[in-house]
Design a protein around this motif. Structure first.
Motif, short mmCIF file in Angstrom:
data_model
loop_
_atom_site.label_atom_id
_atom_site.label_comp_id
_atom_site.label_asym_id
_atom_site.label_seq_id
_atom_site.Cartn_x
_atom_site.Cartn_y
_atom_site.Cartn_z
N ALA A 157 0.83 -1.20 0.00
CA ALA A 157 0.00 0.00 0.00
C ALA A 157 0.87 1.25 0.00
CB ALA A 157 -0.93 -0.01 1.21
N LEU A 158 1.94 1.22 0.77
CA LEU A 158 2.87 2.35 0.78
C LEU A 158 3.54 2.52 -0.57
CD1 LEU A 158 4.28 4.54 2.43
CD2 LEU A 158 5.99 2.85 3.11
N LEU A 159 3.90 1.40 -1.22
CA LEU A 159 4.49 1.47 -2.56
C LEU A 159 3.51 2.08 -3.55
CD1 LEU A 159 6.69 0.76 -4.63
CD2 LEU A 159 5.68 -1.52 -4.80
N ALA A 160 2.23 1.66 -3.48
CA ALA A 160 1.22 2.23 -4.38
C ALA A 160 1.04 3.73 -4.14
CB ALA A 160 -0.11 1.50 -4.18
N ALA A 161 1.08 4.15 -2.88
CA ALA A 161 0.94 5.58 -2.57
C ALA A 161 2.13 6.38 -3.12
CB ALA A 161 0.82 5.77 -1.06
N VAL A 162 3.33 5.82 -2.97
CA VAL A 162 4.52 6.50 -3.48
C VAL A 162 4.46 6.64 -5.00
CG1 VAL A 162 7.02 6.28 -3.80
CG2 VAL A 162 6.00 5.88 -1.56
N MET A 163 4.07 5.55 -5.68
CA MET A 163 4.01 5.60 -7.14
C MET A 163 2.91 6.54 -7.62
SD MET A 163 6.49 3.95 -8.20
CE MET A 163 6.01 4.18 -9.91
N THR A 164 1.76 6.54 -6.93
CA THR A 164 0.69 7.47 -7.31
C THR A 164 1.13 8.91 -7.15
OG1 THR A 164 -0.98 5.84 -6.65
CG2 THR A 164 -1.70 8.14 -6.84
N ALA A 165 1.79 9.21 -6.02
CA ALA A 165 2.27 10.57 -5.80
C ALA A 165 3.32 10.97 -6.85
CB ALA A 165 2.86 10.68 -4.39
N ALA A 166 4.21 10.03 -7.20
CA ALA A 166 5.23 10.33 -8.20
C ALA A 166 4.60 10.61 -9.56
CB ALA A 166 6.22 9.17 -8.30
N LEU A 167 3.60 9.82 -9.94
CA LEU A 167 2.92 10.04 -11.23
C LEU A 167 2.19 11.38 -11.24
CD1 LEU A 167 1.51 6.47 -11.94
CD2 LEU A 167 3.17 7.71 -13.33
N LEU A 168 1.52 11.71 -10.14
CA LEU A 168 0.79 12.98 -10.08
C LEU A 168 1.75 14.16 -10.15
CD1 LEU A 168 -1.93 12.18 -7.39
CD2 LEU A 168 -2.24 12.40 -9.86
N LEU A 169 2.88 14.06 -9.46
CA LEU A 169 3.87 15.14 -9.51
C LEU A 169 4.46 15.28 -10.91
CD1 LEU A 169 5.77 14.64 -6.11
CD2 LEU A 169 4.25 16.53 -6.75
N ALA A 170 4.74 14.13 -11.55
CA ALA A 170 5.30 14.18 -12.91
C ALA A 170 4.29 14.79 -13.88
CB ALA A 170 5.67 12.77 -13.36
N ALA A 216 1.81 16.88 -13.08
CA ALA A 216 1.64 18.30 -12.77
C ALA A 216 2.80 19.13 -13.31
CB ALA A 216 1.52 18.48 -11.26
N ALA A 217 4.01 18.56 -13.28
CA ALA A 217 5.18 19.31 -13.75
C ALA A 217 5.26 19.39 -15.27
CB ALA A 217 6.46 18.67 -13.20
N THR A 218 4.61 18.47 -15.97
CA THR A 218 4.73 18.41 -17.45
C THR A 218 3.36 18.50 -18.12
OG1 THR A 218 4.65 15.98 -17.37
CG2 THR A 218 6.83 17.02 -17.29
N ARG A 219 2.37 19.06 -17.41
CA ARG A 219 1.01 19.07 -17.97
C ARG A 219 0.96 19.81 -19.31
NH1 ARG A 219 -3.11 21.93 -14.16
NH2 ARG A 219 -2.12 20.39 -12.79
N ASP A 220 1.60 20.97 -19.37
CA ASP A 220 1.54 21.75 -20.61
C ASP A 220 2.21 21.01 -21.76
OD1 ASP A 220 0.24 23.72 -19.19
OD2 ASP A 220 2.08 24.86 -18.78
N HIS A 221 3.35 20.38 -21.50
CA HIS A 221 4.03 19.62 -22.55
C HIS A 221 3.20 18.42 -22.98
CE1 HIS A 221 7.67 21.99 -21.92
NE2 HIS A 221 7.53 21.78 -20.61
N PHE A 222 2.53 17.79 -22.03
CA PHE A 222 1.70 16.62 -22.34
C PHE A 222 0.55 17.01 -23.26
CE2 PHE A 222 -1.74 13.64 -21.48
CZ PHE A 222 -1.09 12.42 -21.56
N HIS A 223 -0.15 18.10 -22.93
CA HIS A 223 -1.27 18.53 -23.77
C HIS A 223 -0.79 19.03 -25.13
CE1 HIS A 223 -4.35 17.92 -20.80
NE2 HIS A 223 -3.71 18.67 -19.91
N ALA A 224 0.40 19.64 -25.16
CA ALA A 224 0.92 20.12 -26.45
C ALA A 224 1.20 18.98 -27.40
CB ALA A 224 2.19 20.94 -26.20
N LEU A 225 1.59 17.83 -26.90
CA LEU A 225 1.89 16.69 -27.76
C LEU A 225 0.63 15.94 -28.18
CD1 LEU A 225 5.12 15.11 -26.21
CD2 LEU A 225 4.90 16.31 -28.38
N TYR A 226 -0.40 15.95 -27.37
CA TYR A 226 -1.57 15.13 -27.62
C TYR A 226 -2.80 15.91 -28.08
CZ TYR A 226 0.78 11.05 -25.80
OH TYR A 226 1.65 10.00 -25.63
N GLU A 227 -2.67 17.19 -28.30
CA GLU A 227 -3.80 17.92 -28.85
C GLU A 227 -3.96 17.59 -30.33
OE1 GLU A 227 -1.36 22.08 -29.73
OE2 GLU A 227 -2.95 22.00 -28.20
N PRO A 228 -5.17 17.71 -30.87
CA PRO A 228 -5.41 17.33 -32.28
C PRO A 228 -4.46 18.05 -33.24
CG PRO A 228 -7.48 17.72 -31.15
CD PRO A 228 -6.40 18.15 -30.21
N GLY A 229 -3.87 17.27 -34.12
CA GLY A 229 -2.99 17.83 -35.13
C GLY A 229 -1.57 18.11 -34.67
#
Length: 360
Positions: free
Chosen positions: A68-81, A83-96
């Motif tokens: 459970a602690l491992l799952a919490a750590v991985m969830t927090a790491a994914l959310l932080l990653a 949040a830090a790259t949200r704009d880059h993520f949307h820029a790559l996956y927006e239409p076109g």
């Protein structure tokens, strides 16, 4: 939990030898899950199942809390990653949108950090669970209670040593692992170039290295148990394992392999019915609506079948994570009994009052 310093190397041989000139000796004492005498395969497997049944709370409790602690750590790491790259993520996956390193590089760095975090956290959690298995077995052999808090405290204190053993063993097995990786790389090269020479040479190398990897793995199999039960450092634990396995490599290999087969059979016994009960994929026709098709696929992936599959996978993984270290730790105790007379020490320990921590 009682101190494990008395589990250090003991002088003198030990065994239960019948007296041919007198009455048969009394059966060896059995204060806990195993008799305090050289163990057969039935004692090793029976003692493992008995430990998992009688000490389910400290074993499954610590393992469940660690995962459970491992799952919490991985969830927090994914959310932080994210949040830090949200704009880059949307820029790559927006239409076109087209791929560009301006947006791709931050994503690769962020999720590469998540992968490294998961690797280190998994190493720590698996080492902690191995330490918890050995710490619980210490009390199970003596027939003493093993409170959750005491097992957690003991396992946590020995987790760095077990982690060090795991890392050293990974370095020792680096050559076989490199040969295994090279085998896969050569396979893809063979498929792409229609050439069989690289794959054939690497496959021959792999066949030569595989027995070496198996020999090394079994030779140092007792190191985690020694790190916990003898409070040994990583290098000392590896040396202790090599000395104990010497002369009993095939026996250790055979019983460990049998334990692995048992885990595989249990896993298949759960997975096969689920495979037959898997929902049929939705039928696709030219007139099928895309949204309806996606909805049916999501429903099949996240419905009751998916929930049962997830629970079954977690349970079988938990069984393997606990069962195999317990078998190895019992084999370690068996070798100590046969070579060092540990049974005398254990018998004396059962006649002493349990420490106060064992009653909490």
């Amino acid at each position: 939990m009682s101190d494990t310093s008395g589990w250090g190397p003991q002088p003198g041989p030990y065994g239960w030898h019948p007296n041919p000139w007198g009455p048969p000796p009394p059966p060896p004492p059995k204060p806990g899950v195993i008799p305090l005498a050289p163990l057969g395969v039935d004692h090793v497997l029976g003692g493992t199942f008995a430990t998992m049944r009688r000490y389910a709370k400290p074993l499954f409790g610590t393992a469940g809390a660690a995962y459970a602690l491992l799952a919490a750590v991985m969830t927090a790491a994914l959310l932080l990653a994210y949040a830090a790259t949200r704009d880059h993520f949307h820029a790559l996956y927006e239409p076109g949108a087209t791929f560009s390193w301006e947006h791709g590089r931050p994503l690769l760095l962020a999720f590469g950090a998540v992968w490294a975090t998961g690797l280190l956290a998994s190493l720590a959690v698996n080492s902690f669970i191995q330490a918890a298995c050995a710490a619980t077995l210490h009390e199970a052999v003596l027939g003493r209670p093993a409170p959750f808090r005491a097992v957690w405290r003991r396992a946590w204190s020995r987790t760095p040593a077990v982690t060090g053993v795991t890392l050293l063993l990974a370095l020792i097995l680096l050559l076989p692992l490199a040969a295994f990786t090279l085998l896969f790389v050569s396979f893809f090269v063979t498929v792409l170039t229609d050439s069989t020479a690289p794959f054939g040479l690497v496959f021959l190398l792999f066949l030569l290295v595989l027995p070496l990897a198996a020999w090394l793995y079994v030779l140092f199999a007792f190191a985690p148990a020694a790190a916990v039960l003898e409070s040994a450092g990583p290098l000392t634990a590896l040396r202790r394992s090599a000395r104990l396995v010497r002369g009993a490599w095939w026996r250790t290999f055979g019983i460990s392999l049998l334990a692995g087969v048992i885990v595989a059979i249990v896993s298949l016994a759960f997975r096969l019915p689920l495979q037959f009960a898997a929902p049929q994929p939705p039928e696709v026709t030219p007139d099928t609506d895309t949204s309806e098709l996606l909805f049916d696929q999501l429903r099949s992936q996240f419905g009751l079948y998916a929930l049962l599959g997830l629970v079954g996978t977690l349970l079988t993984q938990l069984l393997a994570t606990l069962f195999l270290p317990l078998v190895t730790a019992l084999l370690y105790i068996d070798r100590r009994i046969r070579k060092e007379g540990l049974a005398h020490t254990l018998t004396a320990a059962t006649q002493q009052p349990a420490p106060p921590s064992a009653h909490r």
